[in-house]
Enzyme design. Structure first.
Site, mmCIF file in Angstrom:
data_model
loop_
_atom_site.group_PDB
_atom_site.id
_atom_site.type_symbol
_atom_site.label_atom_id
_atom_site.label_comp_id
_atom_site.label_asym_id
_atom_site.label_seq_id
_atom_site.Cartn_x
_atom_site.Cartn_y
_atom_site.Cartn_z
ATOM 1 N N HIS A 300 43.214 42.616 34.283
ATOM 2 C CA HIS A 300 44.438 41.806 34.217
ATOM 3 C C HIS A 300 44.825 41.536 32.773
ATOM 4 O O HIS A 300 45.398 40.484 32.449
ATOM 5 C CB HIS A 300 44.252 40.483 34.967
ATOM 6 C CG HIS A 300 45.469 40.030 35.703
ATOM 7 N ND1 HIS A 300 45.627 40.194 37.056
ATOM 8 C CD2 HIS A 300 46.613 39.412 35.280
ATOM 9 C CE1 HIS A 300 46.798 39.700 37.438
ATOM 10 N NE2 HIS A 300 47.415 39.215 36.373
ATOM 11 N N ARG A 303 43.857 38.206 31.130
ATOM 12 C CA ARG A 303 44.561 36.964 31.451
ATOM 13 C C ARG A 303 43.851 36.133 32.511
ATOM 14 O O ARG A 303 44.189 34.977 32.719
ATOM 15 C CB ARG A 303 45.977 37.291 31.947
ATOM 16 C CG ARG A 303 46.880 37.810 30.858
ATOM 17 C CD ARG A 303 48.142 38.456 31.413
ATOM 18 N NE ARG A 303 48.878 37.603 32.323
ATOM 19 C CZ ARG A 303 49.600 36.540 31.952
ATOM 20 N NH1 ARG A 303 49.658 36.192 30.684
ATOM 21 N NH2 ARG A 303 50.259 35.830 32.846
ATOM 22 N N ASP A 331 44.584 50.192 33.683
ATOM 23 C CA ASP A 331 45.430 49.086 33.249
ATOM 24 C C ASP A 331 44.630 48.191 32.306
ATOM 25 O O ASP A 331 43.428 48.052 32.468
ATOM 26 C CB ASP A 331 45.869 48.281 34.490
ATOM 27 C CG ASP A 331 46.526 46.961 34.147
ATOM 28 O OD1 ASP A 331 47.722 46.978 33.826
ATOM 29 O OD2 ASP A 331 45.854 45.920 34.215
#
Length: 406
Positions: A300, A303, A331
């Site tokens: 993420h 985060r 990602d």
């Protein structure tokens, strides 16, 4: 400006058009220095929106590791590789042929960055041929986003309500399918928002705001509206503050689902399912065992959880174990073309772009997002071309193209 339109979907033509305009002493409206996008966007954002998109979990250690991991890998060029065309960016993922190996990462509440929000992003993605992933926490309804995305490839990202609200989940999946979203992306690491000091300092949680910045999907959903009226005896519009709180509680229920719950999603979604947030080899193997079509190796962007490993380091380990058995997407930390190339060389079939396109959205709405996407793809293309790498296919772009050093 005209060249922003005429070279849509063609990053090298974009470069040529910019230089052509330069002959008339015209400069482009946006910088091509990807390292400057964030700082320029910071100057335009409110304190709250800046803290939300630029902030990280706790000390930001995970985020720093994400960026540092890329610098440990170097692209080693080969010479006298005969070429008559530029490198192909075409990739195949989830039994679908795609023109580029990047996609728009799901980010919600986009109207806090630009009034056009998701509409600008979805339109730019379609123009550039980049798959668009719609967030459950969007500030625009799924129907309106589908309209502007037109014939583009679009996937739906689910923040998964608890089993007590399966009727809502079914409704959300049904609307996604009816509006041309072909793949379901289930985020696994955000059943509750992480410890984010920048948001806490600003006392800012956009999902609790009643001005629909992150509630558009819920407020427009027939099941959510029906349940709300039965519970409170009034319409959503009569008490939007309570409705926003209820919606946030449903998409961030506080506690995680279990592996056994995936059966419910399979029963109610007839397309590919991708699980986002995988970090361990054990979890990746479990996905293979359960017949999940794809995974996103992601933390993420740092985060959610702090003190974790770099997502790129986890990609290497996961690809080593299951790379030939499941489609792997990467990602977390992508900021330039060489980052994309490295992730693909290490075994990802696609890379998600997150914060950079938000900075483009801040700087120039649809044109700004288009600029960022075109710039990243142009950067990727020229990096491959000048390294003697003919395509993003594993046949040409693989670990043999890289060198590792601590």
């Amino acid at each position: 400006m005209e060249y922003l339109e005429t070279s849509a979907g063609n990053p090298l033509q974009y470069m040529a058009d910019v230089y052509g305009r330069g002959l008339k002493y015209e400069r482009p409206p946006f910088t091509f220095q990807s390292t400057e996008w964030e700082d320029l966007a910071r100057e335009r954002m409110s304190r709250e929106s800046l803290g939300y998109v630029c902030g990280n979990a706790s000390t930001g250690e995970t985020t720093r590791k994400n960026h540092e991991a890329f610098q440990k890998w170097s692209i080693v060029p080969s010479r006298l590789v005969e070429t008559s065309t530029y490198p192909s960016l075409k990739t195949e993922l989830l039994n679908q042929k795609l023109p580029v190996p990047i996609a728009i990462a799901p980010i919600g509440v986009q109207r806090i960055f630009n009034p056009d929000g998701e509409l600008a992003t979805a339109a730019a993605a379609a123009s550039e041929g980049v798959p668009y992933i719609y967030s459950t926490a969007a500030a625009t309804s799924i129907e309106d986003v589908a309209k502007v995305n037109g014939n583009g490839v679009r996937w739906y990202q689910l923040y998964w309500p608890s089993n007590d609200h399966n009727d809502l989940t079914v409704s959300l999946l049904k609307r996604a399918k009816e509006n041309g979203f072909s793949t379901l992306v289930v985020t696994l690491d955000t059943y509750k928002l992480g410890w984010r000091p920048s948001d806490l300092n600003n006392a800012y949680n956009p999902f609790l705001r009643s001005d629909t910045v992150g509630t558009a999907l819920g407020f427009s959903d027939p099941v959510f509206r029906k349940n709300f009226k039965e519970k409170y005896g009034k319409e959503v519009e009569e008490d939007m503050k309570t409705a926003a709180s209820d919606w946030a509680g449903m998409i961030f229920p506080g506690f995680s689902h279990g592996w056994e719950d995936l059966k419910f999603l399979r029963e109610n979604w007839d397309g590919p399912i991708v699980l986002k947030g995988i970090q361990t080899v054990l979890d990746a193997k479990k996905c293979v065992e359960l017949g999940i079509e794809g995974i996103v190796v992601s933390n993420h962007g740092g985060r959610q959880q702090d003190g974790g490993p770099a997502s790129l380091d986890r990609l290497v380990k996961i690809v080593n174990e299951v790379g030939s058995k499941i489609d792997i997407i990467f990602d977390s930390g992508i900021r330039c073309g060489s980052d994309i190339a490295k992730a693909l060389a290490l075994g990802a079939k696609m890379v998600l772009v997150g914060r950079p396109y938000v900075y483009g959205l801040v700087l120039g709405g649809e044109e700004g997002v288009g600029h960022v996407l075109r710039s990243l793809l142009g950067d990727l293309t020229m990096n491959l071309h000048l390294a003697g790498i003919k395509s993003v296919s594993p046949e040409h772009l693989n670990r043999d193209c890289l060198e590792y050093s601590e």
